[in-house]
Design an enzyme around this catalytic site. Structure first.
Site, short mmCIF file in Angstrom:
data_model
loop_
_atom_site.label_atom_id
_atom_site.label_comp_id
_atom_site.label_asym_id
_atom_site.label_seq_id
_atom_site.Cartn_x
_atom_site.Cartn_y
_atom_site.Cartn_z
N ARG A 13 -11.38 -12.15 8.89
CA ARG A 13 -10.81 -13.41 8.42
C ARG A 13 -10.87 -14.50 9.49
NH1 ARG A 13 -9.28 -12.08 3.50
NH2 ARG A 13 -8.45 -9.99 3.15
N ASP A 70 -2.49 -12.96 4.27
CA ASP A 70 -3.88 -12.91 4.71
C ASP A 70 -4.56 -14.29 4.69
OD1 ASP A 70 -3.93 -10.19 5.23
OD2 ASP A 70 -4.43 -9.69 3.16
N LYS A 88 -2.20 -7.52 12.68
CA LYS A 88 -3.23 -7.36 11.65
C LYS A 88 -4.48 -6.79 12.32
CE LYS A 88 -2.51 -8.71 7.87
NZ LYS A 88 -1.93 -7.99 6.70
N GLN A 93 0.83 -1.21 0.00
CA GLN A 93 0.00 0.00 0.00
C GLN A 93 0.86 1.26 0.00
OE1 GLN A 93 -0.45 -2.63 1.94
NE2 GLN A 93 -2.52 -3.38 1.54
#
Length: 276
Positions: free
Chosen positions: A227, A152, A179, A3
């Site tokens: 998640r 992820d 995270k 990012q």
């Protein structure tokens, strides 16, 4: 951080001369691929350690129609469900960017039947259909070098490991502690609540699989992590007793419609306030 890299490259579009980002290890390169597809001059140089991405400012960009591929981080949930449940599953038009397919590599290493079809390039990205069949899995060691390509996907891979024979070890995954939640801690606690033996260090997780579906029956604290919620719901598809997650609302962060889509594919998720 892909990012941060992307933000700098986008700023470089409106900056005279060359803008170069040096990264110590390859990160997701969707921005570089897309900028090149639109006509920007982007070069990538492999270094002794890492690589350098250089962009020439003020390019003449061309508008083009593109097909945005399915995100493999979301596709991972129905794919692992298809490995654990009878019938298998196919997810179409999935991004097969080699910097994103670490999960598929791990599943194959564990003995999973994973096949690719309709492979092609679109918008600078490799795309294809991914088919999995119910498979007998065995434990593996996932080296730290694989983490950037699947950071992820560790939560859902942990569910596959819980159903595998033998130990699965995640090495060098300390980043998971920072995270949306402390995912290592959340996975260890949630698996333990479902009857799976785990070992946890600061930057590793060991899952002791017994070769069959765990007992389940636990209530998993998601800590508002989408998640974690989706992963344990997938595990609950095969456990002897139902698995409950304390909060499903964060799922909409990345996968709105997850519950209805999975139920349409054969899951039996009871709505406890999940977004539809």
């Amino acid at each position: 951080s892909a990012q941060v890299k992307s933000a700098i490259l986008l700023a470089g579009l409106n900056t005279r001369g060359q803008t170069t980002v040096i990264e110590p290890a390859p990160s997701r390169n969707h921005t570089e691929n897309l900028l090149s597809h639109f006509g920007a001059e982007v070069t990538v140089q492999d270094l002794t350690s890492g690589r350098a991405i250089t962009l020439i400012g003020y390019p003449e960009l061309l508008a083009k129609d593109i097909q945005v591929p399915a995100d493999i981080s979301s596709a991972a949930f129905p794919l692992v469900a298809g490995l654990l449940c009878p019938g298998g599953v196919t997810v179409e038009n999935v991004s097969l960017n080699p910097l994103r397919t670490g999960l598929l590599d791990c599943l194959r290493d564990m003995g999973a039947t994973v096949t690719l079809g309709n492979e092609r390039f679109c918008g600078g990205e490799a795309i294809g259909d991914v088919t999995v069949d119910q498979s007998t899995l065995h434990g593996i060691t996932v080296p730290a070098v694989r983490a950037p390509s699947m950071i992820d996907e560790y939560p859902i891979l942990a569910m596959a490991a819980a159903c595998a024979t033998g130990d699965t070890v995640f090495e060098g995954v300390g980043e998971l502690r920072v995270k949306e939640s402390d995912r290592l801690g959340s996975l260890a606690a949630g698996l333990g609540a479902c009857g799976v033996a785990v070992g946890e260090t600061r930057d590793s997780l060991t899952i002791h699989g017994k070769g069959n579906a765990p007992n389940g029956g636990g209530c998993v604290s998601t800590h508002m992590d989408h998640r974690i919620a989706m992963s344990f719901l997938v595990l609950g598809m095969v456990t002897a007793a139902p698995v409950t997650v304390d909060d499903g609302t964060p799922i909409a962060t990345s996968f709105p419609g997850f519950v209805s889509l999975m139920n349409g594919a054969g899951a039996c998720f009871e709505d406890g306030g999940f977004p539809s």
